[in-house]
Design a protein around this motif. Sequence first.
Motif, short mmCIF file in Angstrom:
data_model
loop_
_atom_site.label_atom_id
_atom_site.label_comp_id
_atom_site.label_asym_id
_atom_site.label_seq_id
_atom_site.Cartn_x
_atom_site.Cartn_y
_atom_site.Cartn_z
N ILE A 28 56.28 42.11 31.93
CA ILE A 28 56.38 40.90 32.74
C ILE A 28 56.54 39.73 31.79
O ILE A 28 56.16 39.79 30.62
N ASN A 29 57.13 38.65 32.29
CA ASN A 29 57.27 37.41 31.54
C ASN A 29 56.54 36.28 32.26
O ASN A 29 56.44 36.30 33.50
N LEU A 30 56.06 35.31 31.51
CA LEU A 30 55.35 34.20 32.13
C LEU A 30 56.26 33.40 33.06
O LEU A 30 55.79 32.78 34.02
N GLU A 31 57.56 33.43 32.81
CA GLU A 31 58.52 32.67 33.63
C GLU A 31 59.00 33.45 34.85
O GLU A 31 59.75 32.92 35.67
N ASP A 32 58.57 34.70 35.00
CA ASP A 32 58.99 35.49 36.16
C ASP A 32 58.47 34.85 37.44
O ASP A 32 57.31 34.44 37.54
N TYR A 43 47.97 19.63 38.47
CA TYR A 43 46.92 20.64 38.29
C TYR A 43 46.01 20.63 39.51
O TYR A 43 45.48 19.59 39.88
N LYS A 44 45.87 21.78 40.15
CA LYS A 44 44.97 21.92 41.30
C LYS A 44 44.36 23.31 41.24
O LYS A 44 45.05 24.32 41.43
N TYR A 45 43.07 23.36 40.99
CA TYR A 45 42.37 24.63 40.82
C TYR A 45 42.54 25.51 42.05
O TYR A 45 42.32 25.07 43.18
N SER A 46 42.96 26.76 41.83
CA SER A 46 43.24 27.65 42.96
C SER A 46 42.73 29.06 42.69
O SER A 46 43.31 29.81 41.89
N ASN A 47 41.66 29.43 43.37
CA ASN A 47 41.19 30.82 43.34
C ASN A 47 42.20 31.75 43.97
O ASN A 47 42.35 32.90 43.56
N LEU A 48 42.91 31.26 44.98
CA LEU A 48 43.95 32.05 45.62
C LEU A 48 45.00 32.49 44.59
O LEU A 48 45.44 33.65 44.58
N GLY A 49 45.37 31.58 43.70
CA GLY A 49 46.35 31.90 42.67
C GLY A 49 45.91 33.07 41.80
O GLY A 49 46.72 33.93 41.43
N TYR A 50 44.61 33.13 41.49
CA TYR A 50 44.12 34.22 40.65
C TYR A 50 43.98 35.53 41.42
O TYR A 50 44.17 36.62 40.86
N ASP A 51 43.66 35.45 42.71
CA ASP A 51 43.67 36.68 43.51
C ASP A 51 45.09 37.25 43.56
O ASP A 51 45.29 38.48 43.48
N ILE A 52 46.07 36.36 43.65
CA ILE A 52 47.47 36.81 43.62
C ILE A 52 47.80 37.47 42.28
O ILE A 52 48.50 38.49 42.23
N LEU A 53 47.31 36.89 41.19
CA LEU A 53 47.54 37.49 39.87
C LEU A 53 46.99 38.91 39.80
O LEU A 53 47.55 39.78 39.12
N GLY A 54 45.89 39.17 40.51
CA GLY A 54 45.36 40.52 40.57
C GLY A 54 46.35 41.50 41.17
O GLY A 54 46.50 42.64 40.69
N LEU A 55 47.03 41.05 42.22
CA LEU A 55 48.04 41.92 42.84
C LEU A 55 49.25 42.06 41.92
O LEU A 55 49.88 43.13 41.88
N VAL A 56 49.59 41.01 41.17
CA VAL A 56 50.65 41.11 40.17
C VAL A 56 50.31 42.22 39.18
O VAL A 56 51.17 43.06 38.84
N ILE A 57 49.08 42.26 38.73
CA ILE A 57 48.64 43.30 37.79
C ILE A 57 48.81 44.69 38.41
O ILE A 57 49.27 45.63 37.75
N LYS A 72 50.93 45.59 40.84
CA LYS A 72 52.35 45.90 41.02
C LYS A 72 53.02 46.28 39.69
O LYS A 72 53.83 47.21 39.62
N VAL A 73 52.68 45.53 38.64
CA VAL A 73 53.36 45.73 37.36
C VAL A 73 52.81 46.93 36.60
O VAL A 73 53.56 47.68 35.96
N SER A 74 51.50 47.14 36.66
CA SER A 74 50.87 48.23 35.90
C SER A 74 50.91 49.57 36.61
O SER A 74 50.82 50.63 35.99
N GLY A 75 51.00 49.53 37.95
CA GLY A 75 50.95 50.77 38.72
C GLY A 75 49.54 51.29 38.91
O GLY A 75 49.34 52.42 39.36
N GLN A 76 48.53 50.47 38.56
CA GLN A 76 47.12 50.83 38.74
C GLN A 76 46.44 49.80 39.64
O GLN A 76 46.90 48.65 39.75
N TYR A 77 45.34 50.21 40.26
CA TYR A 77 44.54 49.21 40.96
C TYR A 77 43.99 48.22 39.95
O TYR A 77 43.72 48.57 38.80
#
Length: 357
Positions: A99-103, A171-185, A187-192
Motif C-alpha cells: 500500500i502507499n500513503l497516497e492511495d 486537522y480534525k481528530y477522527s476515531n472513525l478514520g482509525y477504525d477505517i484504517l483497521g479495515l484497510v489493514i 483488506k490489504v493483509s488478508g488477515q483480520y
Amino acid sequence: MKLYLVSILSLVFLNVHAQHISLQTKIDSIVTSNMELYMIPGVSIGVVHNGSVLYTKGYGVKEINTTQKIESQSVFHTASVSKLLTAQAIMLLVKEGKINLEDRLVDVISPLNYSDKSVEEIDIKSLLNHTSGLPDINNYQWKNNHQSDKTLSSYIQNYKLKTKYTPKTAYKYSNLGYDILGLVIEKVSGQYFEDYIADQILNPIKMEDSDFRYFKIKDELKVKPHTKKGNSVMVRKIYPYTREHAPSSTLNASSIDLSKWMNYFLKQLQNSDSNNIYYQMQNSSTPVYDHIGLGFQIFEIDGYKVIGHFGGDRGFRSLLLMVPEKNIGAVILGNCDYNEDYRQEILKPILKLLLKE
C-alpha cells in the motif's frame, strides 16, 4: 592491584544502584501523591531508557473496595494509545509495498457507502494524520460488546461516509478514520485486524499479555473501569469494548508490555534514513497542523521533542510519551476517567527526571 580494581568496580556499582533507587523513590513519590490528590484507584507505569526497562510498577487496586493490587502485568484499556499500533501496522504494509500513503481509500476498500464526492479525495495519509475531513464518533456503543470476526467490516461498509470539510485542508481528530484504517489493514493483509497486529507487532516484541480483543485477556490480569458519581468513586458497569472500534481504541495492554514496545520503537528510530517508516511516523506530516505525525501526537518538554499519544475512554485514562533524542520513554495507565489531568501531572515530571539523569 586486583583488590583495588574490585573495590573501584564495587563503588561504581553501588553508586549506579543508589542512583537507580533514588530515581525509583522519586517516581514513587510523584505517583502516590497524585493518586491521593486525584482519588485514583489504580495506576501502572513503565519507564525505559537506552533499550532497558528502568522501572515498571503497579499502584493501588484493580477494583475499589477490594485488595486486588495493580501489578506491572495488570492489563488496562489503553483507549487512543491503540492508534500508535494501528498506524505502525499501516506503515509496515507500506514498507512491504502492499500500500502507499497516497492511495485513495475508495481504491483500497470496496464497496463503501457514500454519496459525498469528497470521500473520493481521502487517502491513507489523511486518515493517519486526521486530515481526512471525516467526523469523530459520537457514541461508541460499548454495551454492544461485539466479538464477531466480521464486526469491523460490517460496521465500516454500512457506515454512510460524509466529510465535514474538504480533505487535507484542516486537522480534525477522527476515531472513525482509525477504525477505517483497521479495515484497510484487513483488506490489504488478508488477515483480520487483530491477527495482523498480533503476528506483526505484539508477538515479535513478546507483548504476551496484550491484545486488541478484550475477550482474549486473562481474567486474572483484568482491571475494572471507575468513574465518579458526585463525590463517590464507583465501578462502571460496562467495560469499554466492542470490536468495531478496535483500531481506534481497544488495545488492552500492561505497562510492562508497552515498555517493551517503546524500547522496540526507539531502537528503530536510531536509523534516521528518510525511508525508515518509523522515522517518518514521528515527524510532522501535514502543513495544516504541526503537532501530528503519522499516528503520533507531537509535543515539547524542556526544549526536547516528545512523541506519543493520550488515551481516554469510559473508566480509563492513559498517556505514552517518548523522547527520541534521549532514547527515553514513559507510559501511565489509570483505571478511572475523572480528574484526567493526573496523566500528565504524573508522567511529565517523571520524564523531566529522566531528562536530568
